[in-house]
Motif scaffolding. Structure first.
Motif, PDB file in Angstrom:
ATOM      1  N   VAL A 134      -6.865   3.933   0.570  1.00 41.63           N
ATOM      2  CA  VAL A 134      -5.441   4.062   0.279  1.00 41.63           C
ATOM      3  C   VAL A 134      -5.124   3.205  -0.954  1.00 41.63           C
ATOM      4  O   VAL A 134      -5.747   2.157  -1.159  1.00 41.63           O
ATOM      5  CB  VAL A 134      -4.597   3.623   1.499  1.00 41.63           C
TER       6      VAL A 134
ATOM      7  N   GLY B 150      -7.644  -1.626   0.004  1.00 41.92           N
ATOM      8  CA  GLY B 150      -7.336  -0.226   0.288  1.00 41.92           C
ATOM      9  C   GLY B 150      -8.512   0.532   0.858  1.00 41.92           C
ATOM     10  O   GLY B 150      -8.389   1.680   1.282  1.00 41.92           O
TER      11      GLY B 150
ATOM     12  N   ILE C 201       0.855  -1.194   0.000  1.00 40.72           N
ATOM     13  CA  ILE C 201       0.000   0.000   0.000  1.00 40.72           C
ATOM     14  C   ILE C 201       0.888   1.240   0.000  1.00 40.72           C
ATOM     15  O   ILE C 201       2.065   1.177   0.346  1.00 40.72           O
ATOM     16  CB  ILE C 201      -0.938   0.049   1.232  1.00 40.72           C
ATOM     17  N   ASP C 202       0.291   2.386  -0.346  1.00 40.86           N
ATOM     18  CA  ASP C 202       0.999   3.650  -0.183  1.00 40.86           C
ATOM     19  C   ASP C 202       1.263   3.875   1.300  1.00 40.86           C
ATOM     20  O   ASP C 202       0.420   3.549   2.151  1.00 40.86           O
ATOM     21  CB  ASP C 202       0.142   4.816  -0.708  1.00 40.86           C
TER      22      ASP C 202
ATOM     23  N   CYS D 195      -4.823   3.659  10.968  1.00 45.32           N
ATOM     24  CA  CYS D 195      -3.908   4.798  10.879  1.00 45.32           C
ATOM     25  C   CYS D 195      -3.609   5.308  12.288  1.00 45.32           C
ATOM     26  O   CYS D 195      -4.540   5.534  13.075  1.00 45.32           O
ATOM     27  CB  CYS D 195      -4.528   5.900  10.029  1.00 45.32           C
TER      28      CYS D 195
ATOM     29  N   PHE E  95      -8.000   0.670   7.169  1.00 52.17           N
ATOM     30  CA  PHE E  95      -7.925   0.334   5.746  1.00 52.17           C
ATOM     31  C   PHE E  95      -7.744  -1.165   5.575  1.00 52.17           C
ATOM     32  O   PHE E  95      -6.925  -1.779   6.260  1.00 52.17           O
ATOM     33  CB  PHE E  95      -6.739   1.053   5.091  1.00 52.17           C
TER      34      PHE E  95
ATOM     35  N   CYS F  55      -1.219   8.121   4.518  1.00 52.75           N
ATOM     36  CA  CYS F  55      -2.670   7.997   4.710  1.00 52.75           C
ATOM     37  C   CYS F  55      -3.380   9.019   3.812  1.00 52.75           C
ATOM     38  O   CYS F  55      -2.994  10.188   3.785  1.00 52.75           O
ATOM     39  CB  CYS F  55      -3.013   8.257   6.177  1.00 52.75           C
ATOM     40  N   PRO F  56      -4.417   8.590   3.096  1.00 55.18           N
ATOM     41  CA  PRO F  56      -5.109   9.516   2.196  1.00 55.18           C
ATOM     42  C   PRO F  56      -5.927  10.577   2.941  1.00 55.18           C
ATOM     43  O   PRO F  56      -6.371  11.543   2.329  1.00 55.18           O
ATOM     44  CB  PRO F  56      -6.016   8.603   1.367  1.00 55.18           C
TER      45      PRO F  56
END
Ligand code: FES
Length: 115
Positions: free
Chosen positions: A84, A74, A39-40, A62, A69, A43-44
């Motif tokens: 995410v 995601g 994953i990225d 998070c 997530f 955090c979006p």
């Protein structure tokens, strides 16, 4: 930058995670029961690092504000259209690759499923 080979020392052991930096991108690679999830790192919601997030099964929380997530999709369970980015991870002949060309989620439907 479409397919990244992960250096063998960066492939996490079962139950652990590693931070992967590549061409300005930061990803977290998780090993849950032998299954790898990428994953990225950011955090979006507000950009906090998800690297140290607490895991409950496949749900990663998070550390900043507590959004959770699903590592596989995601998605935030119960929330449509927000999540995410995740990346497909392949293992081939002892090598590990992350496909950076198609980050997901690309559709919101799986995000509607409550867990
Ligand atoms: S920065 Fe992750 S939930 Fe707010």
């Amino acid at each position: 930058m479409s397919r990244l080979e992960v250096a063998p020392e960066q492939v996490p052991a079962e139950g652990s995670r590693s931070l992967i930096r590549h061409e300005g991108k930061s990803l977290v690679l998780f090993n849950l029961g032998g299954e790898l999830y990428a994953i990225d790192e950011g955090c979006p919601h507000n950009g906090a690092s998800l690297f140290s997030g607490r895991l409950n099964g496949r749900l990663l929380q998070c550390p900043a504000h507590g959004l959770r997530f699903d590592l596989a999709t995601g998605c935030v369970p119960g929330v449509a259209g927000f999540g995410v980015a995740t990346y497909a991870v392949e293992r081939q002949q002892g090598h590990c690759f992350i496909d950076l060309s198609r980050p997901r989620p690309q559709e919101s439907l799986p995000c509607l499923q409550l867990q």
